[in-house]
Design an enzyme around this catalytic site. Sequence first.
Site, short mmCIF file in Angstrom:
data_model
loop_
_atom_site.label_atom_id
_atom_site.label_comp_id
_atom_site.label_asym_id
_atom_site.label_seq_id
_atom_site.Cartn_x
_atom_site.Cartn_y
_atom_site.Cartn_z
N HIS A 42 -3.55 -5.12 0.35
CA HIS A 42 -3.16 -5.79 1.53
C HIS A 42 -3.20 -7.34 1.83
CE1 HIS A 42 -2.76 -1.66 3.85
NE2 HIS A 42 -3.51 -1.57 2.99
N GLU B 136 -1.81 -9.28 3.46
CA GLU B 136 -1.53 -9.67 4.91
C GLU B 136 -2.98 -10.16 5.45
OE1 GLU B 136 -1.10 -6.46 3.82
OE2 GLU B 136 -1.48 -5.32 5.41
N CYS C 115 0.82 -1.30 0.00
CA CYS C 115 -0.06 -0.01 -0.18
C CYS C 115 0.90 1.18 -0.12
CB CYS C 115 -1.07 -0.16 1.15
SG CYS C 115 -2.45 0.94 0.85
#
Length: 537
Positions: A509, A511, A383
């Site tokens: 993202h 994650e 990001c």
Amino acid sequence: MPSTKYVFVTGGVASSLGKGIISASLAKLLQARGFSVTIQKLDPYINIDPGTLNPYEHGECFVTEDGAETDLDLGHYERYLNVPTSQANNVTTGRIYQSVINKERHGDYLGETVQVIPHITDEIKRRIKLLGNEGKYDFVITEIGGTVGDIESLPYIESVRQMRWEIGTDCLVIHLTLVPYLAAAGELKTKPTQHSVKALLEQGVQPDIIVCRTEKHLNEGMRNKIALFCNVDPTAVIESIDAESIYDVPLLMRDEKLDVEVLEKMRMPASHLPDLRKWEEFLYKLKHPKNQVTIGLIGKYVELKDAYKSINEAFVHAGAINECKVVVKTIHSESITAETVAASLAGLDGILVAPGFGNRGIEGKIESIRFARENEIPFLGICLGMQCAVIEFGRNVLGLSGANSTEMDPDTKHPVIDIMETQKNISNKGGTMRLGAYPCTIADGTKAMAVYGKSEITERHRHRYEFNNFYLEQYRNAGMLTSGINRKDDLVEIIELPEHPWFVGIQFHPEYRSTVASPHPLFVHFVKAALDFSLRR
Ligand code: GLN
């Protein structure tokens, strides 16, 4: 199963005892017995969601598929269960009051005095049952944020009291407390637990199970004492000993028979054992790594271990599958300058530049990326980290001096990162970013394709700014590949440098999607690249 069962998890004595991990571990055990389970978090603060909270206050903000900005505990729920959560899984006091006040203005309560009981508690119960009413879940586990005795949690505990009264044995309360060890006395102390249960009883709730967080084992005498003073069966006193890894806790809870206790209290069969073979395989790999890499995590919240929770956990998952221990070294971006970068980043096998907002520490991030690019160190930019990679390339390769994001410098001569068209007229800050899952199309023959192995993917987002397509040609001509694009809105989602061994920036993202059962391929490949780099050295 006839109806959904509700399990509540409350906490006492102290905060940070790990209610989220206990809730997720119980959910895992029930799931491993074949039940469908979801977990919900009720947060007693007045923010509508944690999206407007500083990570210093509350750690990372976790984003769901449907674009809810939520408490980081939802990340644990997903990582353990491998099932996505949604907006309905995180409710705050702000949201409860907002609905009740909206209904009042709408005239739904005409003639009535609107009060905490029954209006607020009814809304809390409605939000709890919402997940059960979906008909998808055998169990809804609801974690109540805060600690018993807090003024803010009163309406939640009252709602639990009412639900128990209404649905009887389909509802159960687990209370998590601390049993501290007093070194001077050489003893564990049960008194805080007794007081905590008393505080819960004063609010009309008798816990069915008490989970005791402790640093030393509880002996039978202590268990009996807690059982006697707190009106529970001795088998319902569950020890939760400090663990080496949060991923040990489901197994510890299995050994303590937390799931058996829950099932028996709900009059359900608990004959066979939960099937945790895959989980155990993961843990074995996690604990027996064959190699080790060190990844630098460049961010501005390094003193705070919860600020990059999902990134750290994604490295745990990716490390285990690569049978490689990943040491994540957090480095403060503000401390990095052109002079210090070589010393600060020496010895790293990979560099990850973290997501973030605002100007602070941005130049250090850009310097770190230059260092990774020039020294061919594997790089992942997430990001803001990807945006910084675009700025770095603009300044140092394209010679666009002063290139920047308009977030950092609204008057920059080269706005290589700019606010998205759809964001320009938005003035409210809460819940208005580009949030949640959006599609991305991946180009053939790229690193992104090697990672995903398919051309159509979706990933979760949380941003307002984007690669400025005005500069696209210049970047492409100079060797930066835009390997992932959102076709509908023509947004650059992934950049990479084909000349570099592994240099990838993503606007989304990854994650948030990494789980024990399904480690995220970007992290898996990044760790692999770091491992290759460390072996080449
Ligand atoms: N601040 C940047 C944006 O809003 C990046 C956000 C992020 O890193 N999550 O676009």
